[in-house]
Design an enzyme around this catalytic site. Structure first.
Site, PDB file in Angstrom:
ATOM      1  CD  GLN A 279      -4.617  -4.809 -18.266  1.00  3.70           C
ATOM      2  OE1 GLN A 279      -3.704  -5.490 -17.826  1.00  3.70           O
ATOM      3  NE2 GLN A 279      -4.476  -4.078 -19.380  1.00  3.70           N
ATOM      4  CG  HIS A 282      -2.995  -9.682 -20.026  1.00  2.00           C
ATOM      5  ND1 HIS A 282      -1.720  -9.802 -20.513  1.00  2.00           N
ATOM      6  CD2 HIS A 282      -3.237  -8.352 -19.947  1.00  2.00           C
ATOM      7  CE1 HIS A 282      -1.199  -8.610 -20.720  1.00  2.00           C
ATOM      8  NE2 HIS A 282      -2.100  -7.711 -20.391  1.00  2.00           N
ATOM      9  CD  GLU A 348      -0.533  -6.311 -12.743  1.00  2.00           C
ATOM     10  OE1 GLU A 348       0.502  -6.537 -13.393  1.00  2.00           O
ATOM     11  OE2 GLU A 348      -1.608  -6.909 -12.955  1.00  2.00           O
ATOM     12  CG  HIS A 349      -2.517  -2.637 -14.125  1.00  2.00           C
ATOM     13  ND1 HIS A 349      -2.678  -3.991 -14.339  1.00  2.00           N
ATOM     14  CD2 HIS A 349      -1.311  -2.312 -14.655  1.00  2.00           C
ATOM     15  CE1 HIS A 349      -1.620  -4.469 -14.972  1.00  2.00           C
ATOM     16  NE2 HIS A 349      -0.768  -3.474 -15.171  1.00  2.00           N
ATOM     17  CG  ASP A 382      -0.414  -3.110 -20.254  1.00  2.00           C
ATOM     18  OD1 ASP A 382       0.077  -3.214 -19.115  1.00  2.00           O
ATOM     19  OD2 ASP A 382      -1.557  -3.510 -20.545  1.00  2.00           O
ATOM     20  CG  HIS A 441      31.080  -6.022  19.997  1.00  2.00           C
ATOM     21  ND1 HIS A 441      31.085  -7.368  20.189  1.00  2.00           N
ATOM     22  CD2 HIS A 441      30.245  -5.773  18.943  1.00  2.00           C
ATOM     23  CE1 HIS A 441      30.280  -7.929  19.296  1.00  2.00           C
ATOM     24  NE2 HIS A 441      29.758  -6.969  18.523  1.00  2.00           N
TER      25      HIS A 441
END
Length: 450
Positions: A279, A282, A348-349, A382, A441
């Site tokens: 990761q 990235h 996230e992961h 992924d 109403h």
């Protein structure tokens, strides 16, 4: 081995020691490693300016931004149909096969998520229906900067199609090396999925174009506004999505990637290190975090990082990410404490490398996606697990969900009462209307029974 090729020392893979601490929830969140290089607040003014410029000047703004940020000349950012067909025709057959496998698995999982409509006869003649309706049009963003994320085409498009969305547009940054078009593998993936409305637009300007639309000018066809914008991206994309939320729906603020690994002494250091690196490659701002009660494992992982980073292709990028303030080891008292820290970090992961990993994973409340055991690495998710890799980042997994079929569906409630059913409940409606000082109403019910 000379100095240039020697393994980096990962003493800079910092350690946060939380053993023996008793922190409040707020203190624990503050103790989590986070990037300080860019934040929503730091780029918000710049992103607001881009959005305003696209709204005001339309295609002229998009043309100038493509020149400034991507170095390409554009008149209209739409990708010609022939370019999509040619990209698929020339795609490496092995890459096509991999994309097709990813699509098949993603479609199977998306189809399984589709909810059923529910109808209830709450009383005789009184029927309530909870109906799921797809949004009409979506704008899907696919990054194309440091990494060419053709897999993100699959992750965005498949759940939208499974939901029944009729109009799908996709944007990805243009490249001067490809004639001002997005990367050809991204174009091939779009063609493979049957998406023919593709634009070479990157960054915050793509989000603005989708959210507000771009009017035609006689010689250039318009870009119609969408109902929902989805897709991952850098801090500028994530900030743009935050700023247009309310104008359109968004999936989540899926910004710079992050991984956390909860591991005990049974974990294999070489696997943990490899997954942290996967990761980190990235982006220099990517976050890689090890959470463990084992000092011995933490040391072994650092040693493995020194060895493995030396041979990875994107060494400089990985080193920057791993030694940044957003990465490091968090030492905890035990796995129970580790679960608490995982929920505070809201990764996230999140990978679980522990004894009885499935049981530990079942206790996690806050994560975009949880990967159970040593044979479920994040890189599987992924690409080809069948799950979705567009996930909430920066702690937003505590309240946000990853991209799924639900992102593209709206729940509509349908109320169908006949006269007898309405009359049965009419006095209660009138009483509540009077209690709230909204007599109109009640009148709207009574007028039906003169």
């Amino acid at each position: 081995m000379n100095a240039e090729t020697a393994p980096a020392s990962f003493d800079a893979f910092r350690t946060i020691d939380l053993r023996g601490t008793h922190l409040s929830a707020a203190e624990l969140r503050s103790a989590m490693p986070r990037s300080t290089s860019a934040s929503f607040d730091s780029v918000a003014a710049r992103v607001e300016g881009i959005i305003a410029d696209v709204r005001t000047r339309g295609f002229d703004s998009l043309t100038e931004l493509a020149q400034r940020f991507d170095g390409v000349q554009q008149r209209h950012p739409r990708v010609p149909a022939e370019a999509l067909r040619e990209a698929l025709r020339t795609l490496d057959p092995s890459v096509r096969s991999a994309l097709e496998e990813s699509i098949d698995r993603a479609r199977a999982f998306a189809a399984a998520q589709k909810p059923e409509d529910v109808s209830l006869d709450i009383r005789p003649g009184a029927v309530l229906t909870h109906r799921w309706v797809p949004v009409g049009r979506v704008g899907l963003y696919v990054p194309g900067g440091l990494a060419v994320l053709a897999s993100s085409v699959v992750m965005n498009v498949v759940p939208a199609q499974a939901a029944g969305v009729e109009s799908i547009a996709l944007a990805s940054p243009p490249h001067k090396d490809f004639g001002g078009l997005p990367h050809p593998v991204i174009l091939a993936a779009a063609e493979l999925l049957g998406v023919n409305e593709v634009y070479g637009i990157g960054g915050a300007q793509a989000i603005a174009a989708f959210a507000y639309g771009v009017a035609g000018d006689g010689n250039r066809n318009p870009i119609e506004p969408v109902d929902v914008v989805t897709g991952p991206g850098n801090i500028y994309v994530a900030t743009a999505k935050r700023l247009v939320k309310g104008v359109v729906g968004i999936d989540a603020e899926a910004g710079t990637t992050e991984i956390a690994v909860l591991a005990d002494r049974t974990a294999q250091p070489r696997l943990v290190a490899a997954d942290l690196i996967s990761q980190a490659e990235h982006d220099p701002n990517a976050a890689s975090v090890l959470i463990t009660p084992s000092v011995e494992l933490a040391a072994a992982v650092r040693a493995e990082l020194s060895v493995q980073v030396a041979s990875t292709r994107h060494r400089e990028r990985v080193e920057t990410a791993l030694t940044g303030p957003q990465s490091g080891t968090i030492l905890v008292d035990d796995i129970d404490h580790g679960v608490t820290v995982c929920d505070a970090y809201a990764a996230e992961h999140l990978e679980i490398h522990t004894a009885d990993a499935a049981a530990v994973a079942a206790r996690i409340r806050n994560a975009g996606a949880v990967f159970v055991g040593e044979y479920s690495p994040v890189s599987l998710g992924d690409y080809c697990a069948g799950s979705n890799h567009v996930l909430p980042t920066a702690g937003t997994a505590a309240f946000a969900s990853g991209l799924s079929i639900y992102t593209f569906l709206r729940a509509m409630q349908i109320i169908d009462y006949n006269a007898d059913a309405l009359q049965e409940v009419s006095r209660h409606v009138v009483q509540l209307a009077q209690a709230e000082d909204l007599p109109g109403h009640g009148d709207a019910v009574q007028v039906r029974f003169p």
